[in-house]
Design a protein around this motif. Sequence first.
Motif, PDB file in Angstrom:
ATOM      1  N   LEU A 193       0.842  -1.274   0.142  1.00 35.54           N
ATOM      2  CA  LEU A 193       0.009   0.146  -0.003  1.00 35.54           C
ATOM      3  C   LEU A 193       0.976   1.187  -0.001  1.00 35.54           C
ATOM      4  CD1 LEU A 193      -2.727  -1.055   2.698  1.00 35.54           C
ATOM      5  CD2 LEU A 193      -2.938  -0.823   0.054  1.00 35.54           C
ATOM      6  N   GLY A 194       2.255   1.075   0.138  1.00 36.90           N
ATOM      7  CA  GLY A 194       3.044   2.293   0.247  1.00 36.90           C
ATOM      8  C   GLY A 194       2.986   3.001   1.543  1.00 36.90           C
ATOM      9  N   ILE A 195       2.258   2.308   2.615  1.00 37.87           N
ATOM     10  CA  ILE A 195       2.492   2.897   4.082  1.00 37.87           C
ATOM     11  C   ILE A 195       3.394   2.401   4.714  1.00 37.87           C
ATOM     12  CG2 ILE A 195       0.943   2.913   6.437  1.00 37.87           C
ATOM     13  CD1 ILE A 195      -1.491   2.813   4.690  1.00 37.87           C
ATOM     14  N   GLN A 196       4.296   3.514   5.370  1.00 44.91           N
ATOM     15  CA  GLN A 196       5.579   3.248   6.126  1.00 44.91           C
ATOM     16  C   GLN A 196       5.015   2.665   7.517  1.00 44.91           C
ATOM     17  OE1 GLN A 196       8.524   3.940   5.214  1.00 44.91           O
ATOM     18  NE2 GLN A 196       8.036   4.700   3.382  1.00 44.91           N
ATOM     19  N   HIS A 197       6.075   1.416   7.951  1.00 45.89           N
ATOM     20  CA  HIS A 197       5.679   0.973   9.302  1.00 45.89           C
ATOM     21  C   HIS A 197       7.010   1.194  10.442  1.00 45.89           C
ATOM     22  CE1 HIS A 197       7.594  -2.416   7.170  1.00 45.89           C
ATOM     23  NE2 HIS A 197       7.967  -2.785   8.081  1.00 45.89           N
ATOM     24  N   ALA A 198       6.668   1.133  11.456  1.00 45.58           N
ATOM     25  CA  ALA A 198       7.742   1.110  12.426  1.00 45.58           C
ATOM     26  C   ALA A 198       7.410   0.177  13.475  1.00 45.58           C
ATOM     27  CB  ALA A 198       7.818   2.723  13.141  1.00 45.58           C
ATOM     28  N   GLY A 199       8.563  -0.132  14.183  1.00 43.48           N
ATOM     29  CA  GLY A 199       8.108  -1.133  15.516  1.00 43.48           C
ATOM     30  C   GLY A 199       8.189  -2.622  15.346  1.00 43.48           C
ATOM     31  N   ALA A 200       7.849  -3.136  14.092  1.00 40.82           N
ATOM     32  CA  ALA A 200       8.060  -4.481  13.804  1.00 40.82           C
ATOM     33  C   ALA A 200       8.548  -4.430  12.299  1.00 40.82           C
ATOM     34  CB  ALA A 200       6.749  -5.295  13.675  1.00 40.82           C
ATOM     35  N   HIS A 201       9.410  -5.557  12.133  1.00 38.37           N
ATOM     36  CA  HIS A 201      10.278  -5.873  11.062  1.00 38.37           C
ATOM     37  C   HIS A 201      10.449  -7.302  10.617  1.00 38.37           C
ATOM     38  CE1 HIS A 201      11.509  -2.927  14.088  1.00 38.37           C
ATOM     39  NE2 HIS A 201      11.643  -2.014  13.111  1.00 38.37           N
ATOM     40  N   ALA A 202      10.673  -7.505   9.178  1.00 40.77           N
ATOM     41  CA  ALA A 202      10.891  -8.699   8.552  1.00 40.77           C
ATOM     42  C   ALA A 202      12.091  -9.236   8.663  1.00 40.77           C
ATOM     43  CB  ALA A 202      10.247  -8.414   7.014  1.00 40.77           C
ATOM     44  N   SER A 203      13.165  -8.610   9.009  1.00 41.83           N
ATOM     45  CA  SER A 203      14.717  -8.881   9.040  1.00 41.83           C
ATOM     46  C   SER A 203      15.415  -7.938   9.913  1.00 41.83           C
ATOM     47  CB  SER A 203      15.143  -8.945   7.281  1.00 41.83           C
ATOM     48  OG  SER A 203      15.009  -7.655   7.158  1.00 41.83           O
ATOM     49  N   GLU A 204      16.502  -8.444  10.142  1.00 45.49           N
ATOM     50  CA  GLU A 204      17.559  -7.862  10.875  1.00 45.49           C
ATOM     51  C   GLU A 204      18.000  -6.308  10.037  1.00 45.49           C
ATOM     52  OE1 GLU A 204      19.529  -6.660  14.340  1.00 45.49           O
ATOM     53  OE2 GLU A 204      18.648  -8.607  14.049  1.00 45.49           O
ATOM     54  N   ALA A 205      18.245  -6.722   8.833  1.00 44.87           N
ATOM     55  CA  ALA A 205      18.540  -5.447   7.893  1.00 44.87           C
ATOM     56  C   ALA A 205      17.254  -4.355   8.072  1.00 44.87           C
ATOM     57  CB  ALA A 205      18.397  -5.983   6.447  1.00 44.87           C
ATOM     58  N   GLU A 206      15.959  -4.875   8.056  1.00 44.12           N
ATOM     59  CA  GLU A 206      14.832  -3.853   8.040  1.00 44.12           C
ATOM     60  C   GLU A 206      14.824  -3.310   9.307  1.00 44.12           C
ATOM     61  OE1 GLU A 206      11.101  -4.213   6.006  1.00 44.12           O
ATOM     62  OE2 GLU A 206      10.586  -4.875   8.285  1.00 44.12           O
ATOM     63  N   ARG A 207      15.376  -4.152  10.538  1.00 40.99           N
ATOM     64  CA  ARG A 207      15.205  -3.423  11.901  1.00 40.99           C
ATOM     65  C   ARG A 207      16.370  -2.432  12.061  1.00 40.99           C
ATOM     66  NH1 ARG A 207      16.329  -1.078  15.640  1.00 40.99           N
ATOM     67  NH2 ARG A 207      16.068  -1.477  17.829  1.00 40.99           N
ATOM     68  N   ASN A 208      17.654  -2.374  11.363  1.00 38.44           N
ATOM     69  CA  ASN A 208      18.722  -1.525  11.448  1.00 38.44           C
ATOM     70  C   ASN A 208      18.387  -0.212  10.316  1.00 38.44           C
ATOM     71  OD1 ASN A 208      20.031  -3.174  12.993  1.00 38.44           O
ATOM     72  ND2 ASN A 208      20.888  -4.289  11.501  1.00 38.44           N
ATOM     73  N   LYS A 209      17.172  -0.151   9.503  1.00 39.88           N
ATOM     74  CA  LYS A 209      17.156   0.989   8.464  1.00 39.88           C
ATOM     75  C   LYS A 209      16.065   1.608   9.188  1.00 39.88           C
ATOM     76  CE  LYS A 209      15.625   1.767   3.972  1.00 39.88           C
ATOM     77  NZ  LYS A 209      14.954   1.077   2.659  1.00 39.88           N
ATOM     78  N   LEU A 210      16.098   3.064   9.252  1.00 33.51           N
ATOM     79  CA  LEU A 210      15.406   3.814   9.856  1.00 33.51           C
ATOM     80  C   LEU A 210      13.903   4.122   8.862  1.00 33.51           C
ATOM     81  CD1 LEU A 210      17.404   6.909  10.917  1.00 33.51           C
ATOM     82  CD2 LEU A 210      16.010   5.488  12.506  1.00 33.51           C
ATOM     83  N   THR A 211      12.896   4.307   9.367  1.00 33.83           N
ATOM     84  CA  THR A 211      11.547   4.644   8.763  1.00 33.83           C
ATOM     85  C   THR A 211      11.501   6.184   8.662  1.00 33.83           C
ATOM     86  OG1 THR A 211      10.550   2.755   9.633  1.00 33.83           O
ATOM     87  CG2 THR A 211       9.360   4.595   8.874  1.00 33.83           C
ATOM     88  N   THR A 212      11.842   6.671   7.464  1.00 36.33           N
ATOM     89  CA  THR A 212      11.613   8.081   7.316  1.00 36.33           C
ATOM     90  C   THR A 212      10.808   8.410   6.225  1.00 36.33           C
ATOM     91  OG1 THR A 212      13.619   8.204   5.660  1.00 36.33           O
ATOM     92  CG2 THR A 212      13.956   8.130   8.228  1.00 36.33           C
ATOM     93  N   LEU A 213      10.298   9.814   6.215  1.00 40.27           N
ATOM     94  CA  LEU A 213       9.663  10.339   5.242  1.00 40.27           C
ATOM     95  C   LEU A 213       9.967  11.936   5.150  1.00 40.27           C
ATOM     96  CD1 LEU A 213       5.793   9.555   5.639  1.00 40.27           C
ATOM     97  CD2 LEU A 213       7.214   8.972   4.014  1.00 40.27           C
ATOM     98  N   THR A 214      10.075  12.290   3.937  1.00 38.54           N
ATOM     99  CA  THR A 214      10.480  13.912   3.887  1.00 38.54           C
ATOM    100  C   THR A 214       9.432  14.645   3.197  1.00 38.54           C
ATOM    101  OG1 THR A 214      13.095  13.214   3.791  1.00 38.54           O
ATOM    102  CG2 THR A 214      12.275  15.396   2.922  1.00 38.54           C
ATOM    103  N   LYS A 215       9.184  15.766   3.880  1.00 40.09           N
ATOM    104  CA  LYS A 215       8.028  16.687   3.158  1.00 40.09           C
ATOM    105  C   LYS A 215       8.606  18.016   3.222  1.00 40.09           C
ATOM    106  CE  LYS A 215       4.590  13.684   2.615  1.00 40.09           C
ATOM    107  NZ  LYS A 215       3.860  13.288   1.313  1.00 40.09           N
ATOM    108  N   ASN A 216       8.325  18.792   2.197  1.00 41.57           N
ATOM    109  CA  ASN A 216       8.770  20.154   2.485  1.00 41.57           C
ATOM    110  C   ASN A 216      10.163  20.813   2.994  1.00 41.57           C
ATOM    111  OD1 ASN A 216       6.233  20.649   1.293  1.00 41.57           O
ATOM    112  ND2 ASN A 216       5.284  21.252   3.480  1.00 41.57           N
ATOM    113  N   GLY A 217      10.929  19.699   2.634  1.00 43.35           N
ATOM    114  CA  GLY A 217      12.395  20.049   3.189  1.00 43.35           C
ATOM    115  C   GLY A 217      12.520  19.460   4.505  1.00 43.35           C
ATOM    116  N   ILE A 218      11.425  18.934   5.186  1.00 47.56           N
ATOM    117  CA  ILE A 218      11.963  18.478   6.453  1.00 47.56           C
ATOM    118  C   ILE A 218      11.918  17.100   6.664  1.00 47.56           C
ATOM    119  CG2 ILE A 218      11.112  18.650   8.979  1.00 47.56           C
ATOM    120  CD1 ILE A 218       9.695  21.200   8.380  1.00 47.56           C
ATOM    121  N   LYS A 219      12.921  16.349   7.148  1.00 50.83           N
ATOM    122  CA  LYS A 219      12.985  14.945   7.201  1.00 50.83           C
ATOM    123  C   LYS A 219      12.632  14.288   8.613  1.00 50.83           C
ATOM    124  CE  LYS A 219      16.208  10.862   6.166  1.00 50.83           C
ATOM    125  NZ  LYS A 219      17.325  10.765   5.819  1.00 50.83           N
ATOM    126  N   PHE A 220      11.698  13.483   8.657  1.00 53.24           N
ATOM    127  CA  PHE A 220      11.017  12.746   9.696  1.00 53.24           C
ATOM    128  C   PHE A 220      11.379  11.281   9.977  1.00 53.24           C
ATOM    129  CE2 PHE A 220       8.256  16.172   8.550  1.00 53.24           C
ATOM    130  CZ  PHE A 220       8.039  16.657   9.613  1.00 53.24           C
TER     131      PHE A 220
END
Length: 381
Positions: free
Chosen positions: A165-192
């Motif tokens: 669906l293109g919806i970001q998720h945080a807190g649960a992960h499918a792999s160790e690599a996914e766990r080590n990757k930050l969940t981020t979104l950037t809007k209007n030049g601000i990165k969350f």
Amino acid sequence: MKTKQNLLTLLLIFLCLFLAGCFSHTNSAAPAPEAEEFEARSAPVAIIPSKLVKSSSVSLSAVGDILIHERVYLDAKTDSGFDFTPMLDEAKPFLEAADITIANSESIVGGDSIGLSTYPSFNSPYEVADALKDTGIDVVSMANNHTLDRGEKAILSAINYWDQLGIQHAGAHASEAERNKLTTLTKNGIKFSFLSYTYGTNGIPTPSGKDYLLNRIDKQTLQTDLAKAKGASDVVVLSLHFGNEYETMPTEEQVELAHFAAEQGADLILGHHPHVLQPVEWIQTTDGRKSFVIYSLGNFLSGQEGLEKQIGGILHIQAVKTTDAESAKFELVKPSFTPTFVESENQKNYNVTLLKNANPEANQSIKQHMARWVKNLAFDE
């Protein structure tokens, strides 16, 4: 006689020459006004660069627990599957208006292929995720006490569908690599960046060797992850599944943990688990920042009954970036809140409506409750 005349003539000539020299010297010492003006216009000017200040902002909204009991998904049943979108129609304008909207997916959305289930071991239809997508949800928190209800298979199924669906998720992960990757979104030049943790999982252990499946609350882990998120993003949003169920005020442990997280870099802290609303608070950190916490967002859509458990809400806040030639500053401003209510008729026709329409008296009481520590909290209704 002629000699005298010659001497007189020479004397007159000498006198004229003397006077002419004096007149010429006086004029050279006093330049004409036109010359002064020319020199003034021609003199070099020291140019001081001005500080060019630019500003951009991002609006965020967040809702609480999406906890789909059997009576809720049966109410959404259609001839071809499930449809939860009508339940969210009234709340939709308040969600899709934000640049980023976050929800707590408390019952795992593992899909009906592995069998739907309700309390105490939840598994919800994919169509719950479809409805959240339709209402504008961008990020879901997955770390809660029901994440492991149906095991690893349900977690992986849910993650796969959120990804589709293109919806970001945080807190649960499918792999160790996914766990080590930050969940981020950037809007209007601000990165969350988005982080999510739970106090526990109702006694269900994480599968051996697969700690990456779920984030549990641990101060050392929080400190490490928050430092990483702060270093890689401008604004850190932290979801914490903590506190005691059905208590309208945060515990000492909640308050202490929220302040700890703010000091470690969390800018916006979203609380879940009590299933009732708990107040908001500004936290002043020692490094001069101001973090914002809502200790519990309550239930947004669930089958729980009882006035306080049917009341939830939508938090709204703005992240502002101000930059000049020397630096960039980020801050959260203008928090507001929209109280909501889950109404139904004999466990049918579930609908998320505005609390002011369902119960004006309760709406006024909730406003006072939520603004207990932030007197100027606005209400967007």
